[in-house]
Design a protein around this motif. Sequence first.
Motif, PDB file in Angstrom:
ATOM      1  N   ALA A  56      -4.144   7.532   0.958  1.00  0.00           N
ATOM      2  CA  ALA A  56      -4.001   5.895   0.401  1.00  0.00           C
ATOM      3  C   ALA A  56      -5.224   5.588  -0.269  1.00  0.00           C
ATOM      4  O   ALA A  56      -6.189   6.019   0.047  1.00  0.00           O
ATOM      5  CB  ALA A  56      -3.693   5.024   1.308  1.00  0.00           C
ATOM      6  N   LYS A  58      -9.289   0.744   9.172  1.00  0.00           N
ATOM      7  CA  LYS A  58      -9.057  -0.204   8.212  1.00  0.00           C
ATOM      8  C   LYS A  58      -7.731  -0.035   7.560  1.00  0.00           C
ATOM      9  O   LYS A  58      -6.912  -0.890   7.080  1.00  0.00           O
ATOM     10  CB  LYS A  58     -10.086   0.186   6.779  1.00  0.00           C
ATOM     11  CG  LYS A  58     -11.376  -0.333   7.154  1.00  0.00           C
ATOM     12  CD  LYS A  58     -12.258  -0.070   5.642  1.00  0.00           C
ATOM     13  CE  LYS A  58     -12.465   1.386   5.700  1.00  0.00           C
ATOM     14  NZ  LYS A  58     -13.437   1.939   4.833  1.00  0.00           N
ATOM     15  N   TYR A  59      -7.008   1.073   7.981  1.00  0.00           N
ATOM     16  CA  TYR A  59      -5.677   1.247   7.543  1.00  0.00           C
ATOM     17  C   TYR A  59      -4.600   1.188   8.573  1.00  0.00           C
ATOM     18  O   TYR A  59      -3.436   1.682   8.492  1.00  0.00           O
ATOM     19  CB  TYR A  59      -5.461   2.658   6.943  1.00  0.00           C
ATOM     20  CG  TYR A  59      -6.090   2.635   5.607  1.00  0.00           C
ATOM     21  CD1 TYR A  59      -5.725   2.285   4.390  1.00  0.00           C
ATOM     22  CD2 TYR A  59      -7.643   3.070   5.428  1.00  0.00           C
ATOM     23  CE1 TYR A  59      -6.323   2.309   3.285  1.00  0.00           C
ATOM     24  CE2 TYR A  59      -8.479   2.870   4.391  1.00  0.00           C
ATOM     25  CZ  TYR A  59      -7.573   2.410   3.064  1.00  0.00           C
ATOM     26  OH  TYR A  59      -8.534   2.670   1.878  1.00  0.00           O
ATOM     27  N   ARG A  60      -5.152   0.754   9.787  1.00  0.00           N
ATOM     28  CA  ARG A  60      -3.858   0.596  10.787  1.00  0.00           C
ATOM     29  C   ARG A  60      -3.197  -0.718  10.637  1.00  0.00           C
ATOM     30  O   ARG A  60      -3.744  -1.609   9.857  1.00  0.00           O
ATOM     31  CB  ARG A  60      -5.081   0.406  12.317  1.00  0.00           C
ATOM     32  CG  ARG A  60      -5.554   1.656  12.505  1.00  0.00           C
ATOM     33  CD  ARG A  60      -6.276   1.828  13.994  1.00  0.00           C
ATOM     34  NE  ARG A  60      -7.169   2.897  14.033  1.00  0.00           N
ATOM     35  CZ  ARG A  60      -7.960   2.833  14.728  1.00  0.00           C
ATOM     36  NH1 ARG A  60      -8.705   1.789  15.542  1.00  0.00           N
ATOM     37  NH2 ARG A  60      -8.992   3.856  14.786  1.00  0.00           N
ATOM     38  N   ARG A  61      -2.189  -0.550  11.284  1.00  0.00           N
ATOM     39  CA  ARG A  61      -1.121  -1.735  10.924  1.00  0.00           C
ATOM     40  C   ARG A  61      -0.280  -1.984   9.563  1.00  0.00           C
ATOM     41  O   ARG A  61      -0.131  -2.845   9.115  1.00  0.00           O
ATOM     42  CB  ARG A  61      -1.474  -2.986  11.639  1.00  0.00           C
ATOM     43  CG  ARG A  61      -2.024  -3.032  12.955  1.00  0.00           C
ATOM     44  CD  ARG A  61      -2.037  -4.316  13.783  1.00  0.00           C
ATOM     45  NE  ARG A  61      -2.544  -4.214  15.023  1.00  0.00           N
ATOM     46  CZ  ARG A  61      -1.831  -3.884  15.974  1.00  0.00           C
ATOM     47  NH1 ARG A  61      -0.477  -3.692  15.991  1.00  0.00           N
ATOM     48  NH2 ARG A  61      -2.296  -3.911  17.381  1.00  0.00           N
ATOM     49  N   HIS A  62      -0.541  -0.476   9.065  1.00  0.00           N
ATOM     50  CA  HIS A  62       0.127  -0.622   7.554  1.00  0.00           C
ATOM     51  C   HIS A  62       1.147   0.485   7.496  1.00  0.00           C
ATOM     52  O   HIS A  62       1.603   0.861   6.402  1.00  0.00           O
ATOM     53  CB  HIS A  62      -1.018  -0.413   6.638  1.00  0.00           C
ATOM     54  CG  HIS A  62      -1.984  -1.396   6.220  1.00  0.00           C
ATOM     55  ND1 HIS A  62      -1.686  -2.651   5.602  1.00  0.00           N
ATOM     56  CD2 HIS A  62      -3.382  -1.772   6.833  1.00  0.00           C
ATOM     57  CE1 HIS A  62      -2.602  -3.458   5.719  1.00  0.00           C
ATOM     58  NE2 HIS A  62      -3.667  -2.914   6.391  1.00  0.00           N
ATOM     59  N   ILE A 100       1.446   4.964   0.586  1.00  0.00           N
ATOM     60  CA  ILE A 100       1.131   6.008   1.790  1.00  0.00           C
ATOM     61  C   ILE A 100       1.793   7.194   1.498  1.00  0.00           C
ATOM     62  O   ILE A 100       2.948   7.196   1.553  1.00  0.00           O
ATOM     63  CB  ILE A 100       1.064   5.406   3.045  1.00  0.00           C
ATOM     64  CG1 ILE A 100       0.457   4.184   3.498  1.00  0.00           C
ATOM     65  CG2 ILE A 100       0.602   6.712   4.135  1.00  0.00           C
ATOM     66  CD1 ILE A 100       0.912   3.548   4.723  1.00  0.00           C
ATOM     67  N   MET A 136       0.926  -1.256   0.082  1.00  0.00           N
ATOM     68  CA  MET A 136      -0.009  -0.147   0.032  1.00  0.00           C
ATOM     69  C   MET A 136       0.908   1.201   0.029  1.00  0.00           C
ATOM     70  O   MET A 136       1.851   1.381   0.853  1.00  0.00           O
ATOM     71  CB  MET A 136      -0.806  -0.014   1.309  1.00  0.00           C
ATOM     72  CG  MET A 136      -1.649   1.257   1.455  1.00  0.00           C
ATOM     73  SD  MET A 136      -2.855   1.266   2.861  1.00  0.00           S
ATOM     74  CE  MET A 136      -3.445  -0.317   3.125  1.00  0.00           C
TER      75      MET A 136
END
Length: 187
Positions: free
Chosen positions: A81, A109-113, A3, A1
């Motif tokens: 993103a 939904k975008y945590r731990r990325h 960012i 992804m």
Amino acid sequence: MDIVIREFAVGDKMNGNDIDDSFTVDSTIVLSLSGRQIRYTVKECPRYTKRYSDEQFEEASDEDYSEYIDNPNQIVYLACAENQVVGRIVLKRNWNKYAYVEDIAVDKKYRRHGVGRKLIEQAKRWAINGGMPGIMLETQSNNVSACKFYESCGFVIGGFDLHLYQGIHKHSDEIAIFWYLIFDEHQ
């Protein structure tokens, strides 16, 4: 992804409800003080979901950040993103010369990325370029994942306030924890 972190700009609109800032509370931080060192353990508690955009933060959901644009003492960065805003960090130069994180949020939904880490890294660059000695922020004892995240970024606990949240809910047992990332002179 992929960012991308970018500065909030003229024409940007920020609706606080665009980012799902909810998190699951299933434990709490228990603090202990030994001399000038604050340590913690984690204690399980009944599970529930908390959302900052609820309750007392409702009025901030459509915050106007126009005064942050082109202001050397405060700034907002957005994490983008997939052509959408998935995170933000709101910073200001605090009275004690630290950069103060007024708000940081990453969509659930975008945590731990790596979104939060990129926002903190951008905050570090802003603070260092502004000659600030470090970054400070506050979070609650029931946001254990945030506390562990800040610790993983190099922050240490510098203080706490047992009564801060009792102004909102008289019987609140949340403790405000103040975290500091103090720069060494070689950064």
